[in-house]
Write an enzyme that holds these catalytic residues in place. Structure first.
Site, PDB file in Angstrom:
ATOM      1  N   ASN A 131       0.865  -1.194   0.000  1.00  0.00           N
ATOM      2  CA  ASN A 131       0.000   0.000   0.000  1.00  0.00           C
ATOM      3  C   ASN A 131       0.890   1.228   0.000  1.00  0.00           C
ATOM      4  O   ASN A 131       1.478   1.557  -1.011  1.00  0.00           O
ATOM      5  CB  ASN A 131      -0.953  -0.029   1.198  1.00  0.00           C
ATOM      6  CG  ASN A 131      -1.751   1.257   1.332  1.00  0.00           C
ATOM      7  OD1 ASN A 131      -2.300   1.719   0.333  1.00  0.00           O
ATOM      8  ND2 ASN A 131      -1.823   1.843   2.506  1.00  0.00           N
ATOM      9  N   GLU A 132       1.014   1.895   1.147  1.00  0.00           N
ATOM     10  CA  GLU A 132       1.892   3.071   1.183  1.00  0.00           C
ATOM     11  C   GLU A 132       3.245   2.629   1.725  1.00  0.00           C
ATOM     12  O   GLU A 132       3.625   2.991   2.826  1.00  0.00           O
ATOM     13  CB  GLU A 132       1.277   4.153   2.062  1.00  0.00           C
ATOM     14  CG  GLU A 132       0.183   4.922   1.372  1.00  0.00           C
ATOM     15  CD  GLU A 132      -0.345   6.077   2.192  1.00  0.00           C
ATOM     16  OE1 GLU A 132      -0.135   6.099   3.423  1.00  0.00           O
ATOM     17  OE2 GLU A 132      -0.983   6.965   1.604  1.00  0.00           O
TER      18      GLU A 132
HETATM   19  O1  AHR Z   1      -7.453   6.648   3.294  1.00  0.00           O
HETATM   20  C1  AHR Z   1      -6.972   6.620   4.598  1.00  0.00           C
HETATM   21  C2  AHR Z   1      -5.528   6.164   4.681  1.00  0.00           C
HETATM   22  O2  AHR Z   1      -4.722   7.092   4.022  1.00  0.00           O
HETATM   23  C3  AHR Z   1      -5.208   4.876   3.984  1.00  0.00           C
HETATM   24  O3  AHR Z   1      -5.442   3.776   4.792  1.00  0.00           O
HETATM   25  C4  AHR Z   1      -3.762   4.989   3.701  1.00  0.00           C
HETATM   26  O4  AHR Z   1      -3.366   4.282   2.564  1.00  0.00           O
HETATM   27  C5  AHR Z   1      -3.526   6.472   3.604  1.00  0.00           C
HETATM   28  O5  AHR Z   1      -2.528   6.870   4.458  1.00  0.00           O
END
Ligand code: AHR
Length: 680
Positions: A397-398
């Protein structure tokens, strides 16, 4: 000591989030929000649209949705289960439950843990009855911030029972805050012998109530074990038993999204690796899906949600089925062997990455494999012998840093070797610029990544200023996925952020740049998607709900208008031969839809006054007569939609006359207009 550590850890995580993502707060005003009054002009300049000069293809996936179980998005949200902690697996096993009446002994309700024999669902509740008359002891469940109950709707109660002997009866009632009964049923339970047996009864509610709860009164004698105590409304999406909340899914279906990304977001990563999202634990019989804590339970000390867990009643099978239902391409995101870098940041050693990679390979087989393959059979046994046609998946993800690239390379090789046609979405971190972004962007382009996922949680002015962000991106190589974005009226993770008109308008302006650059940008989605008014952690969000109602924000209507007016090819729209991106506070994009033969013009007026422009239509057949105009508008940049005024800002439709190949188009102050004209 443990608690202190947790609070400290949460605080640090929150500060890291803020340091990494906060932009200086500025008071919102028309000017500070990037919206400037249009200067007076002598003559109205001509905007030219070339319907006969199509350029880039617009991907069918262009506008999609991002789903994460945040803000009670899944449990307590689209997953329509009304009973909280139905299998007593929360850290506090009786959370959500209250004992009613006066038990005869301390042992009349016991939480039993059989972890040795059932690791996925170890706990159940043992109820001992002593010649109990109706009404002397019972249990009450409070639901997810109460239960929303609708008059005339059928409710399906079920429970797994183990009762070696005897005949007992459960009396189920729904009650309003005054204690009045608004629906009830009795469920006689015969002896089950040694095994567990599901028992069920349905009944119809007699009143509508936002804040109801469910009581269960016991009648009988002896010992009965209970697990998976459940209550679902019968009016779920597609009337599926144990399904999803129809009003919430309808709002998604109405958008006709090109894709649905799931299950997140940070919950993919987990605060620690053992709490990462593992799709294989979310499929099969629901009583065998192992609950874990939701990372949004404790992520923000300022928005604690101690009752937030993931039951996985909604799992990967249901996500794929949802994608199919709403005609969206499924985009699962998988853990890449790294926990959330705002939390523990722990990684699995490269030599131990194989099970994670295998999960990705098996997911393709689960989605697409024939029913005679191992994982295709699991899907078929769950009721879907046909494939789900998975075409892409995200790895991480991030995530960021060399540790991400090292793991990504291993995933990429294994997946591409076996499934060369699956497109991979890769992370460019948390922010759309800065050292982390530059490093990842460089690495990913060297790897010739299929799709790079960029996230932008920024103030409205950033969105206005970045309407040209992609005009100078490389035209070949990796495509861009604007995977998470939302204008922040205050600052990222601020509880004061609003879904007000200025945020939506700035997103509409920015999205003209995404559409204009559809040869580079192949997908985009607003984030997060859902928020429960009584259970949110993060704001702003696209759709707000309580236990009975749901409404789209102004940002929702912007997303919906783009998605319903996607088109198939970009066409030029210019002012003095330049792209229209901020001149006189106007932002524009245009495309054609080759299936309906419509020219579609999107025009944002970010100034506080009406502007009239001549629009010259080239390549449009003569005598089209009229066009369909849809407008989102408010004079108040801070106005919002709400439960009492769900369509305060919502599209308004009209027709406009077209004479010859020129239109005199007046656009209202602070407006987003979509004009559709038949071009041939
Ligand atoms: O959308 C909320 C959060 O924002 C998500 O979980 C993450 O990927 C980002 O930091």
């Amino acid at each position: 000591m443990k608690t202190n550590k947790l609070i400290f850890g949460t605080l640090i995580a929150f500060l890291l989030f803020k340091v990494a993502r906060t932009q200086p707060a500025a008071p919102l005003s028309a000017r500070s929000s990037g919206v400037t009054p249009a200067p007076a002009r002598a003559a109205s300049p001509v905007i030219t649209v070339r319907a006969d000069r199509p350029t880039a293809d617009i991907q069918p996936t262009m506008w999609g949705v991002f789903f994460e179980d945040i803000n009670m998005g899944a449990d307590g949200g689209i997953y329509a289960e009304l009973v909280k902690n139905r299998s007593f697996e929360f850290s506090k096993p009786m959370m959500g439950w209250t004992v009613l009446g006066k038990p005869a002994t301390e042992g009349d309700f016991l939480v039993v843990n059989r972890r040795q024999e059932n690791t996925a669902n170890p706990r159940f509740l043992r109820v001992t009855l002593h010649n109990n008359a109706t009404g002397s002891i019972g249990l009450s469940n409070e639901g997810f911030r109460s239960m929303g109950i609708k008059e005339g709707v059928q409710y399906d109660f079920s429970v797994q029972v183990h009762q070696p002997s005897g005949n007992n009866t459960l009396h189920i009632e729904l009650v309003n805050p005054k204690g009045e009964i608004i629906g009830k049923a009795s469920l006689p339970v015969a002896a089950t012998g040694d095994g567990w047996k599901k028992q069920a009864v349905s009944f119809t509610a007699t009143a509508t109530e936002l804040k109801a709860k469910m009581n269960i009164w016991f009648e009988g004698d002896g010992v009965m074990d209970l697990d998976m105590i459940s209550l679902f409304p019968g009016d779920t999406w597609k009337k599926r038993p144990g399904g999803m909340r129809a009003d919430m899914i309808q709002l998604l279906a109405d958008m006709k999204p090109g894709f649905i990304r799931f299950p997140g977001g940070c919950i993919v990563e987990g605060p620690e690796l053992f709490q990462r999202y593992q799709w294989k634990k979310t499929i099969g019989p629901i009583e065998e899906r192992q609950l874990i804590v939701n990372r949004w339970n404790f992520e923000f000390a300022h928005r604690p949600a101690p009752d937030y867990f993931q039951t996985f009643g909604l799992g990967f099978f249901e996500y794929f089925q949802l994608a199919e239902d709403i005609g969206a391409e499924p985009l699962p995101i998988l853990n890449c062997g790294m926990a959330c870098q705002f939390n523990s940041g722990e990684v699995v050693p490269l030599e131990d990455l194989e099970p994670y990679v295998q999960d990705a390979l098996d997911l393709v087989e689960f989605a697409n494999g024939a029913p005679d393959t191992k994982w295709g059979k699991v899907r078929a046994d769950m009721g879907h012998p046909d494939p789900f046609h998975l075409k892409m998946m995200g790895i991480g993800n991030e995530n960021w840093g060399p540790q991400y690239i090292a793991r990504l390379k291993i995933f990429t090789k294994a997946i591409k070797d076996k499934y060369p046609d699956i497109k991979l979405v890769n992370s460019s971190g948390t922010d759309p610029n800065g050292a982390r972004f530059d490093y990842l962007n460089g690495q990913l382009r060297q790897m010739n990544a299929d799709i790079i996922d960029e996230h932008y949680y920024r103030k409205p002015e950033w969105f206005f200023e970045n309407a040209r962000r992609y005009d100078n991106y490389p035209r070949n190589g990796s495509k861009i996925f604007g995977g998470e974005y939302a204008a922040q009226s205050d600052h990222t993770v601020s509880v004061d952020n609003m879904n007000c008109w200025i945020t939506a308008l700035s997103e509409a302006a920015f999205m003209t740049g995404l559409e204009r650059n559809a040869d580079v940008v192949s997908m985009a989605s607003y984030a997060p998607l859902f928020a429960h008014a009584d259970g949110w952690q993060w704001t702003p969000d696209l759709i707000w709900v309580n236990n009975l109602q749901s409404y789209g924000t102004p940002d929702y209507y912007v997303q919906k208008l783009y998605s319903l007016n996607k088109g198939t090819r970009v066409v030029p729209i210019t002012l003095n031969n330049e792209v229209l991106a901020g001149q006189d506070s106007l932002y524009a994009a245009a495309c054609i839809d080759e299936t309906t033969h419509d020219l579609i013009i999107k025009l944002v007026n970010a100034s506080g006054k009406e502007q009239t422009n001549t629009v010259a239509l080239e390549g449009v057949k003569k005598g089209v007569g009229q066009g369909q105009l849809t407008v989102l508008q408010s004079d108040d940049l801070y106005s919002v939609n709400s439960f009492s005024q769900p369509r305060h800002i919502a599209p308004k439709e009209s027709t406009i006359a077209i004479k010859g190949n020129k239109i005199s188009l007046s656009v209202a102050p602070y407006s987003f207009s979509v004009l559709r004209i038949r071009y041939k």
